[in-house]
Design a protein around this motif. Structure first.
Motif, PDB file in Angstrom:
ATOM      1  N   ILE A 121       0.814  -1.217   0.000  1.00  0.00           N
ATOM      2  CA  ILE A 121       0.000   0.000   0.000  1.00  0.00           C
ATOM      3  C   ILE A 121       0.849   1.269   0.000  1.00  0.00           C
ATOM      4  N   SER A 122       2.144   1.120   0.198  1.00  0.00           N
ATOM      5  CA  SER A 122       3.063   2.249   0.116  1.00  0.00           C
ATOM      6  C   SER A 122       4.464   1.695  -0.100  1.00  0.00           C
ATOM      7  N   LYS A 123       5.405   2.586  -0.265  1.00  0.00           N
ATOM      8  CA  LYS A 123       6.784   2.178  -0.501  1.00  0.00           C
ATOM      9  C   LYS A 123       7.339   1.357   0.665  1.00  0.00           C
ATOM     10  N   SER A 139     -11.537  -1.268   8.184  1.00  0.00           N
ATOM     11  CA  SER A 139     -12.228  -0.159   7.532  1.00  0.00           C
ATOM     12  C   SER A 139     -11.263   0.658   6.687  1.00  0.00           C
ATOM     13  N   VAL A 140     -11.857   1.430   5.778  1.00  0.00           N
ATOM     14  CA  VAL A 140     -11.097   2.308   4.890  1.00  0.00           C
ATOM     15  C   VAL A 140     -11.752   3.683   4.953  1.00  0.00           C
ATOM     16  N   GLU A 141     -10.941   4.716   5.124  1.00  0.00           N
ATOM     17  CA  GLU A 141     -11.460   6.079   5.206  1.00  0.00           C
ATOM     18  C   GLU A 141     -10.755   6.954   4.186  1.00  0.00           C
ATOM     19  N   ALA A 142     -11.528   7.848   3.558  1.00  0.00           N
ATOM     20  CA  ALA A 142     -10.926   8.817   2.653  1.00  0.00           C
ATOM     21  C   ALA A 142     -10.087   9.775   3.490  1.00  0.00           C
ATOM     22  N   SER A 143      -8.971  10.196   2.950  1.00  0.00           N
ATOM     23  CA  SER A 143      -8.071  11.064   3.684  1.00  0.00           C
ATOM     24  C   SER A 143      -7.693  12.258   2.818  1.00  0.00           C
ATOM     25  N   MET A 185      -5.911   7.225   1.106  1.00  0.00           N
ATOM     26  CA  MET A 185      -6.912   6.560   1.942  1.00  0.00           C
ATOM     27  C   MET A 185      -6.212   6.039   3.192  1.00  0.00           C
ATOM     28  N   PHE A 186      -6.985   5.937   4.265  1.00  0.00           N
ATOM     29  CA  PHE A 186      -6.463   5.492   5.549  1.00  0.00           C
ATOM     30  C   PHE A 186      -7.064   4.124   5.865  1.00  0.00           C
ATOM     31  N   LEU A 187      -6.207   3.142   6.131  1.00  0.00           N
ATOM     32  CA  LEU A 187      -6.651   1.780   6.452  1.00  0.00           C
ATOM     33  C   LEU A 187      -6.592   1.536   7.945  1.00  0.00           C
ATOM     34  N   ARG A 188      -7.638   0.915   8.467  1.00  0.00           N
ATOM     35  CA  ARG A 188      -7.619   0.429   9.846  1.00  0.00           C
ATOM     36  C   ARG A 188      -7.636  -1.090   9.781  1.00  0.00           C
ATOM     37  N   LEU A 189      -6.681  -1.677  10.491  1.00  0.00           N
ATOM     38  CA  LEU A 189      -6.548  -3.130  10.526  1.00  0.00           C
ATOM     39  C   LEU A 189      -6.846  -3.624  11.939  1.00  0.00           C
ATOM     40  N   GLU A 190      -7.026  -4.920  12.082  1.00  0.00           N
ATOM     41  CA  GLU A 190      -7.245  -5.507  13.401  1.00  0.00           C
ATOM     42  C   GLU A 190      -6.035  -5.269  14.303  1.00  0.00           C
ATOM     43  N   HIS A 191      -6.230  -5.406  15.586  1.00  0.00           N
ATOM     44  CA  HIS A 191      -5.189  -5.237  16.608  1.00  0.00           C
ATOM     45  C   HIS A 191      -4.661  -3.807  16.686  1.00  0.00           C
ATOM     46  N   ASP A 196      -2.525   2.417   8.646  1.00  0.00           N
ATOM     47  CA  ASP A 196      -1.550   3.060   7.771  1.00  0.00           C
ATOM     48  C   ASP A 196      -2.278   3.728   6.616  1.00  0.00           C
ATOM     49  N   TYR A 197      -1.571   4.586   5.900  1.00  0.00           N
ATOM     50  CA  TYR A 197      -2.120   5.273   4.736  1.00  0.00           C
ATOM     51  C   TYR A 197      -1.750   4.524   3.466  1.00  0.00           C
ATOM     52  N   ILE A 198      -2.648   4.553   2.486  1.00  0.00           N
ATOM     53  CA  ILE A 198      -2.351   4.018   1.158  1.00  0.00           C
ATOM     54  C   ILE A 198      -1.850   5.194   0.339  1.00  0.00           C
ATOM     55  N   SER A 199      -0.664   5.074  -0.215  1.00  0.00           N
ATOM     56  CA  SER A 199      -0.136   6.178  -1.013  1.00  0.00           C
ATOM     57  C   SER A 199      -0.849   6.226  -2.367  1.00  0.00           C
ATOM     58  N   ARG A 200      -0.797   7.379  -3.003  1.00  0.00           N
ATOM     59  CA  ARG A 200      -1.504   7.567  -4.277  1.00  0.00           C
ATOM     60  C   ARG A 200      -1.020   6.599  -5.355  1.00  0.00           C
TER      61      ARG A 200
END
Length: 146
Positions: free
Chosen positions: A98-100, A111-115, A120-126, A130-134
Motif C-alpha cells: 500500500i506504500s513504498k 475499515s477504509v477512510e478517505a483522507s 486513503m487510511f486503512l484500519r486493521l485488526e489489533h 496506515d495510509y495508502i499512497s496515491r
C-alpha cells in the motif's frame, strides 16, 4: 479439467501451465490453489533474543521502520533481516503493498477512510493502521471493486 504431469530431469522447480480457451471459476480456483501452496513457507523473524517462526496467515502488516523490516502479528512485533520486497514475495496471495514501506494482509482489514491529498487510511485488526499512497491506490480500489 484434464490433468497431465510430465517428468523432466532438466526442470529443477515444478512448473504448472494451464491451457484454456477462457478463464473460468474452475481455472481461477486451480491458479489460487497452486499459488497458495507455493507461498506457504513460514517467515523467520527475531523477537527480543530469539528467532520465531511466523505463518504468513498470522502476519497483519509488514512495515519498514527506521531501516528495519518489522512484521506485526497478533502476538506482537517481530524483526526480519530480509528486505520488504523479499518478505512480500514470501507472503504470497492475500497481501498487498500500500506504500513504498508497507505491505498489509487484506484479511485483517477493518475499515477504509478517505483522507487528505487523495490518499486513503486503512484500519486493521489489533489497532494497526496506515495510509495508502496515491501510487498504490488504483490497485487497492480495484481490489475493493471501486
Amino acid at each position: 479439467m484434464k490433468v497431465k504431469v510430465e517428468l523432466n530431469k532438466d526442470q529443477d522447480l515444478p512448473l504448472a501451465v494451464i491451457y484454456t480457451d477462457k478463464m473460468t471459476e474452475e481455472v481461477e480456483r486451480a491458479v489460487e490453489f497452486l499459488e497458495s501452496s507455493v507461498s506457504s513457507t513460514p517467515l523467520i523473524a527475531q523477537q527480543e533474543d530469539r528467532l520465531v517462526i511466523i505463518k504468513p496467515s498470522d502476519v497483519i502488516l509488514v512495515r519498514v521502520e527506521g531501516g528495519d523490516t518489522v512484521i506485526y502479528t497478533g502476538k506482537g512485533k517481530h524483526f526480519s533481516r530480509k528486505r520488504l520486497y523479499e518478505v512480500y514475495q514470501q507472503l504470497g496471495q492475500g497481501f498487498m503493498q500500500i506504500s513504498k514501506q508497507t505491505v498489509v494482509n487484506l484479511s485483517y482489514l477493518e475499515s477504509v477512510e478517505a483522507s487528505f491529498n487523495g490518499t486513503m487510511f486503512l484500519r486493521l485488526e489489533h489497532g494497526l493502521s496506515d495510509y495508502i499512497s496515491r501510487k498504490y491506490l488504483p490497485n487497492f480500489k480495484q481490489y475493493l471493486g471501486l
